[in-house]
Design a protein around this motif. Structure first.
Motif, PDB file in Angstrom:
ATOM      1  N   LEU A   1       3.510  10.716   9.864  1.00  0.00           N
ATOM      2  CA  LEU A   1       4.522   9.669   9.897  1.00  0.00           C
ATOM      3  C   LEU A   1       5.025   9.376   8.493  1.00  0.00           C
ATOM      4  O   LEU A   1       6.219   9.247   8.258  1.00  0.00           O
ATOM      5  N   CYS A   2       4.109   9.290   7.527  1.00  0.00           N
ATOM      6  CA  CYS A   2       4.501   9.008   6.146  1.00  0.00           C
ATOM      7  C   CYS A   2       5.396  10.106   5.592  1.00  0.00           C
ATOM      8  O   CYS A   2       6.386   9.828   4.924  1.00  0.00           O
ATOM      9  N   GLU A   3       5.049  11.355   5.867  1.00  0.00           N
ATOM     10  CA  GLU A   3       5.874  12.461   5.388  1.00  0.00           C
ATOM     11  C   GLU A   3       7.265  12.394   5.995  1.00  0.00           C
ATOM     12  O   GLU A   3       8.264  12.613   5.312  1.00  0.00           O
ATOM     13  N   ALA A   4       7.337  12.061   7.280  1.00  0.00           N
ATOM     14  CA  ALA A   4       8.640  11.939   7.929  1.00  0.00           C
ATOM     15  C   ALA A   4       9.433  10.797   7.305  1.00  0.00           C
ATOM     16  O   ALA A   4      10.635  10.918   7.100  1.00  0.00           O
ATOM     17  N   GLU A   5       8.744   9.699   6.991  1.00  0.00           N
ATOM     18  CA  GLU A   5       9.434   8.574   6.378  1.00  0.00           C
ATOM     19  C   GLU A   5       9.977   8.948   5.010  1.00  0.00           C
ATOM     20  O   GLU A   5      11.080   8.561   4.641  1.00  0.00           O
TER      21      GLU A   5
ATOM     22  N   ARG B   1       4.462   0.321   2.283  1.00  0.00           N
ATOM     23  CA  ARG B   1       4.461   1.546   3.098  1.00  0.00           C
ATOM     24  C   ARG B   1       4.393   2.767   2.202  1.00  0.00           C
ATOM     25  O   ARG B   1       3.638   3.694   2.446  1.00  0.00           O
ATOM     26  N   ARG B   2       5.172   2.761   1.146  1.00  0.00           N
ATOM     27  CA  ARG B   2       5.214   3.935   0.268  1.00  0.00           C
ATOM     28  C   ARG B   2       3.879   4.148  -0.443  1.00  0.00           C
ATOM     29  O   ARG B   2       3.376   5.259  -0.517  1.00  0.00           O
ATOM     30  N   HIS B   3       3.320   3.073  -0.964  1.00  0.00           N
ATOM     31  CA  HIS B   3       2.050   3.192  -1.679  1.00  0.00           C
ATOM     32  C   HIS B   3       0.952   3.665  -0.741  1.00  0.00           C
ATOM     33  O   HIS B   3       0.157   4.528  -1.089  1.00  0.00           O
ATOM     34  N   HIS B   4       0.939   3.104   0.449  1.00  0.00           N
ATOM     35  CA  HIS B   4      -0.079   3.504   1.427  1.00  0.00           C
ATOM     36  C   HIS B   4       0.102   4.968   1.813  1.00  0.00           C
ATOM     37  O   HIS B   4      -0.868   5.716   1.896  1.00  0.00           O
TER      38      HIS B   4
ATOM     39  N   MET C   1      -2.802  -2.912  -8.239  1.00  0.00           N
ATOM     40  CA  MET C   1      -1.457  -2.954  -7.660  1.00  0.00           C
ATOM     41  C   MET C   1      -1.530  -3.041  -6.136  1.00  0.00           C
ATOM     42  O   MET C   1      -0.816  -3.819  -5.537  1.00  0.00           O
ATOM     43  N   GLN C   2      -2.387  -2.221  -5.534  1.00  0.00           N
ATOM     44  CA  GLN C   2      -2.541  -2.187  -4.081  1.00  0.00           C
ATOM     45  C   GLN C   2      -2.964  -3.566  -3.550  1.00  0.00           C
ATOM     46  O   GLN C   2      -2.393  -4.046  -2.582  1.00  0.00           O
ATOM     47  N   LYS C   3      -3.953  -4.187  -4.195  1.00  0.00           N
ATOM     48  CA  LYS C   3      -4.435  -5.493  -3.729  1.00  0.00           C
ATOM     49  C   LYS C   3      -3.359  -6.561  -3.881  1.00  0.00           C
ATOM     50  O   LYS C   3      -3.179  -7.390  -2.995  1.00  0.00           O
ATOM     51  N   LEU C   4      -2.650  -6.540  -4.997  1.00  0.00           N
ATOM     52  CA  LEU C   4      -1.579  -7.506  -5.217  1.00  0.00           C
ATOM     53  C   LEU C   4      -0.495  -7.360  -4.147  1.00  0.00           C
ATOM     54  O   LEU C   4      -0.009  -8.358  -3.597  1.00  0.00           O
ATOM     55  N   LEU C   5      -0.124  -6.139  -3.851  1.00  0.00           N
ATOM     56  CA  LEU C   5       0.887  -5.874  -2.824  1.00  0.00           C
ATOM     57  C   LEU C   5       0.419  -6.372  -1.456  1.00  0.00           C
ATOM     58  O   LEU C   5       1.198  -6.990  -0.714  1.00  0.00           O
ATOM     59  N   ARG C   6      -0.834  -6.136  -1.140  1.00  0.00           N
ATOM     60  CA  ARG C   6      -1.380  -6.611   0.135  1.00  0.00           C
ATOM     61  C   ARG C   6      -1.346  -8.131   0.206  1.00  0.00           C
ATOM     62  O   ARG C   6      -1.029  -8.707   1.255  1.00  0.00           O
ATOM     63  N   VAL C   7      -1.675  -8.807  -0.892  1.00  0.00           N
ATOM     64  CA  VAL C   7      -1.653 -10.267  -0.930  1.00  0.00           C
ATOM     65  C   VAL C   7      -0.226 -10.770  -0.740  1.00  0.00           C
ATOM     66  O   VAL C   7       0.024 -11.697   0.043  1.00  0.00           O
ATOM     67  N   ILE C   8       0.726 -10.167  -1.432  1.00  0.00           N
ATOM     68  CA  ILE C   8       2.134 -10.580  -1.319  1.00  0.00           C
ATOM     69  C   ILE C   8       2.626 -10.385   0.111  1.00  0.00           C
ATOM     70  O   ILE C   8       3.245 -11.288   0.690  1.00  0.00           O
ATOM     71  N   ILE C   9       2.343  -9.235   0.698  1.00  0.00           N
ATOM     72  CA  ILE C   9       2.766  -8.970   2.078  1.00  0.00           C
ATOM     73  C   ILE C   9       2.091  -9.954   3.032  1.00  0.00           C
ATOM     74  O   ILE C   9       2.728 -10.488   3.944  1.00  0.00           O
ATOM     75  N   GLY C  10       0.816 -10.224   2.813  1.00  0.00           N
ATOM     76  CA  GLY C  10       0.103 -11.197   3.645  1.00  0.00           C
ATOM     77  C   GLY C  10       0.707 -12.588   3.538  1.00  0.00           C
ATOM     78  O   GLY C  10       0.856 -13.296   4.545  1.00  0.00           O
ATOM     79  N   LEU C  11       1.082 -12.993   2.326  1.00  0.00           N
ATOM     80  CA  LEU C  11       1.699 -14.307   2.141  1.00  0.00           C
ATOM     81  C   LEU C  11       3.065 -14.386   2.816  1.00  0.00           C
ATOM     82  O   LEU C  11       3.401 -15.410   3.426  1.00  0.00           O
ATOM     83  N   PHE C  12       3.853 -13.324   2.708  1.00  0.00           N
ATOM     84  CA  PHE C  12       5.128 -13.299   3.429  1.00  0.00           C
ATOM     85  C   PHE C  12       4.882 -13.398   4.930  1.00  0.00           C
ATOM     86  O   PHE C  12       5.602 -14.093   5.644  1.00  0.00           O
ATOM     87  N   GLY C  13       3.860 -12.710   5.410  1.00  0.00           N
ATOM     88  CA  GLY C  13       3.515 -12.778   6.829  1.00  0.00           C
ATOM     89  C   GLY C  13       3.143 -14.187   7.254  1.00  0.00           C
ATOM     90  O   GLY C  13       3.577 -14.670   8.308  1.00  0.00           O
TER      91      GLY C  13
ATOM     92  N   ALA D   1       8.792  -5.531  -0.929  1.00  0.00           N
ATOM     93  CA  ALA D   1       7.333  -5.543  -0.797  1.00  0.00           C
ATOM     94  C   ALA D   1       6.868  -4.659   0.358  1.00  0.00           C
ATOM     95  O   ALA D   1       5.920  -3.872   0.217  1.00  0.00           O
ATOM     96  N   LEU D   2       7.529  -4.770   1.504  1.00  0.00           N
ATOM     97  CA  LEU D   2       7.132  -3.962   2.661  1.00  0.00           C
ATOM     98  C   LEU D   2       7.375  -2.473   2.409  1.00  0.00           C
ATOM     99  O   LEU D   2       6.544  -1.632   2.761  1.00  0.00           O
ATOM    100  N   ALA D   3       8.502  -2.150   1.789  1.00  0.00           N
ATOM    101  CA  ALA D   3       8.795  -0.748   1.491  1.00  0.00           C
ATOM    102  C   ALA D   3       7.783  -0.183   0.489  1.00  0.00           C
ATOM    103  O   ALA D   3       7.283   0.934   0.651  1.00  0.00           O
ATOM    104  N   LEU D   4       7.468  -0.971  -0.532  1.00  0.00           N
ATOM    105  CA  LEU D   4       6.462  -0.529  -1.502  1.00  0.00           C
ATOM    106  C   LEU D   4       5.089  -0.400  -0.850  1.00  0.00           C
ATOM    107  O   LEU D   4       4.345   0.538  -1.136  1.00  0.00           O
TER     108      LEU D   4
END
Length: 173
Positions: A135-139, A119-122, A1-13, A114-117
């Motif tokens: 920062l993550c806890e505050a978010e 950030r949340r997953h990370h 899941m993590q790798k797929l999310l990174r690929v999707i975010i990278g493609l959007f970028g 995708a970006l929210a997921l």
């Protein structure tokens, strides 16, 4: 899941970087695809400056976040795209919906998701007590709580600087 999310975010970028390049190289053509255009030289400068800045920054930060697996880079693009989507929703509420608005809104909603997921997953897998964990806890408590904390810190910092100024020591504010 993590790798797929990174690929999707990278493609959007990468998509955003390509859009930025389009606005840099041929702003009139790129703008026409989004239903806007320049009215004068200022319009061309705005297309090149604002659109290249928006898409370029969002794209570069998204790619950096995906490549480095670092959620800190995803915060700015997340806010930028969420605000864009909010602006479109306000337009629908005030001016009505046009079918041409649908595809960009769908893409923006998917990017926000995708970006929210990302950030949340990370954030969920961080357990080492570093600054990003804070920062993550505050978010997770909510963006407003984090902003309020930042405003309090900034207010205290400014007050401290004012207290140290020559005017403060002499009693002249």
């Amino acid at each position: 899941m993590q790798k797929l999310l990174r690929v999707i975010i990278g493609l959007f970028g990468i998509l955003f970087i390509v859009l930025a390049a389009g606005f840099l190289l041929d702003p009139v053509q790129a703008a026409s695809k989004l239903g806007v255009g320049p009215l004068a030289p200022l319009g061309l400068a705005t297309l090149r400056g604002d659109f290249v800045g928006f898409f370029g920054a969002g794209g570069i930060l998204s790619v950096m976040g995906a490549v480095r697996n670092d959620a800190r880079y995803l915060a700015a693009p997340l806010v930028m795209i969420a605000m864009t989507l909010a602006g479109r929703l306000i337009t629908i509420a005030t001016s009505g919906f046009d079918v041409a608005m649908g595809p960009p809104m769908l893409v923006e909603a998917l990017i926000v998701l995708a970006l929210a997921l990302g950030r949340r997953h990370h954030c969920a897998r961080r357990q080492d007590g570093d600054a990003q964990t804070g920062l993550c806890e505050a978010e997770q408590r909510g963006v407003m709580a984090y902003l309020e904390r930042g405003l309090v810190v900034e207010t205290h910092r400014r007050k401290s600087l004012l207290d140290r100024s020559p005017h403060a020591r002499s009693g002249h504010h």
